[in-house]
Enzyme design. Sequence first.
Site, PDB file in Angstrom:
ATOM      1  N   LYS A  77     -13.723  16.826 -46.860  1.00 11.67           N
ATOM      2  CA  LYS A  77     -14.573  16.419 -45.739  1.00 11.67           C
ATOM      3  C   LYS A  77     -15.146  17.664 -45.065  1.00 11.67           C
ATOM      4  CE  LYS A  77     -14.105  13.433 -41.601  1.00 11.67           C
ATOM      5  NZ  LYS A  77     -13.139  12.589 -40.855  1.00 11.67           N
ATOM      6  N   SER A 152     -14.704   7.898 -40.106  1.00 12.91           N
ATOM      7  CA  SER A 152     -15.707   8.931 -40.243  1.00 12.91           C
ATOM      8  C   SER A 152     -15.663   9.668 -41.585  1.00 12.91           C
ATOM      9  CB  SER A 152     -15.548   9.967 -39.120  1.00 12.91           C
ATOM     10  OG  SER A 152     -14.280  10.600 -39.192  1.00 12.91           O
ATOM     11  N   SER A 176      -9.938   7.155 -39.465  1.00 16.43           N
ATOM     12  CA  SER A 176     -11.046   7.674 -40.277  1.00 16.43           C
ATOM     13  C   SER A 176     -10.748   7.929 -41.743  1.00 16.43           C
ATOM     14  CB  SER A 176     -11.575   8.967 -39.664  1.00 16.43           C
ATOM     15  OG  SER A 176     -12.461   8.649 -38.636  1.00 16.43           O
TER      16      SER A 176
HETATM   17  N1  GLN Z   1     -13.633   5.589 -35.522  1.00 16.83           N
HETATM   18  C1  GLN Z   1     -12.818   6.275 -34.574  1.00 16.83           C
HETATM   19  C2  GLN Z   1     -13.713   7.092 -33.669  1.00 16.83           C
HETATM   20  O1  GLN Z   1     -14.855   6.844 -33.690  1.00 16.83           O
HETATM   21  C3  GLN Z   1     -11.820   7.124 -35.264  1.00 16.83           C
HETATM   22  C4  GLN Z   1     -12.413   8.364 -35.820  1.00 16.83           C
HETATM   23  C5  GLN Z   1     -11.448   9.221 -36.559  1.00 16.83           C
HETATM   24  O2  GLN Z   1     -10.364   8.801 -36.972  1.00 16.83           O
HETATM   25  N2  GLN Z   1     -11.835  10.457 -36.717  1.00 16.83           N
HETATM   26  O3  GLN Z   1     -13.308   7.946 -32.969  1.00 16.83           O
END
Ligand code: GLN
Length: 492
Positions: A77, A152, A176
């Site tokens: 990532k 994400s 994420s």
């Molecule tokens: N979807 C969650 C957010 O928007 C979690 C994101 C993540 O785990 N980085 O923060």
Amino acid sequence: MALRSARELAGQLAEGTVTSVDLTRHYLGRIAATEPKLNAFVTVMEEEALRAAAKSDERRAAGKTLSPLDGVPVAVKDNMITEGVRTTCGSRILENFVPPYIGTAVRKLQEAGLVIVGKTNMDEFAMGSSTENSAFGRAANPWDLERVPGGSSGGSAVAVAAGQVPIALGSDTGGSIRQPASLCGIVGMKPTYGRVSRYGLVAYASSLDQIGPMTLSVEDAALLLGAVAGHDPKDSTSADVPVPDYAAALGNFDWKGKRVARPKEFFAGEGLDPEVERVAGETLEKLAGLGAEIVDVSMPNVKYSISTYYLLGTAEASSNLARFDGAQYGFRAEGTDNIIDMFSRTRGQGFGQEVKRRIMMGTHALSAGYYDAYYLQALKVRTLVKRDYDRALEQADLVIAPTSPFPAFPAGSRMDDPLAMYLCDIFTISLNMAGYCGISLPAGFTNGGLPVGMQLMAGAFQEEKLLSAAWRLEQALGVVGSRTPEIAEAAV
Ligand code: GLN
């Protein structure tokens, strides 16, 4: 036909039927052919990858392989710092940032001989659940290009699901890794907080962030976690706990007589898609068939986890992201005549809308006069959420839940409604607050052919149990490898 797992590739490398250069060329070719549709990568590291692959082949010829995964291609990532290779975090503010050092997880991949082929697309600074909040365009779900892959770590999920790479790393702050894994039909694991070093993982919410594997199978997750886990003096929150041989332990778990907690809060409610509910029911039946006892529990505080997360996460983000001001690295706005103006225009132009929203929310939650009412309260609720897990895990060996309340949704459908986007993580966020480990594995499909994942969760540093339990369930479900998205068929 199924895509080839890292384990299979490692076997072929060991037998000498392929070389790492062959494999790397194959996956680079797959990336080139499918990227126009998928947009899973921000940066493809063609030259570096071929060089690393050639070195791996030399090591193998000399009988000096570094690990079972030596020579296997992997993607990371784009919030993991790579020396000499730009690291954008999906943000315009880091568009041209080429780090002078390397993060620990990525370094460990290199030390195990893996071949890093590229940096994957993501929601900006890991804020989002759809990989639409990226300065480099949205990534598409390989099962239906008009739908989101989740986020994400959407780019990593897409890359694995579409056969662009066999394995990838993601990061999970509130879901994420697990949520995009679920939406793309792959395995995604969030290790215990502290299991994998965060050194060189660009910080979003430091008390929640954790790096983990995204793979086609549970066995690959065990292998990849084994490669990156462990104590790191460079991350004071990394735990000095020995790393077992996760892959070797996979066969050691028997569901017979084990207790699995079914929290009623995760199996009901308006937001739960009926097809996800059906797959959840089928998974529980399979577990019962394996001899597990399903224990009904209540976790009354998990319903506060979204609101708590958006106080704690944004508070930490507002402080972590203060460093991006154009002074030392990254994007700097043009034509400013004093330093304050330079800071504010750089941040105004460099950050996207969701990141700005969170910086403002977090700054508000931490401001004098509101700190006690918001931040301090949220910390207390976090403890209550953790206690819910502790109680459930006193009554059972593992906790089970759907990973996402719904399958992949159409691109654009939640972008104008931040709350609707935040609700994507309703089943994943609480685990980050407890700090414990969890794994999402493919458990079925909707009638329309979209993958649905289920999540197993366990206590601190119980990865060995978690992975081996998931491995048994994976065998019983028979979903992994049963279908391949059309776009990946050429990769088989
Ligand atoms: N979807 C969650 C957010 O928007 C979690 C994101 C993540 O785990 N980085 O923060």
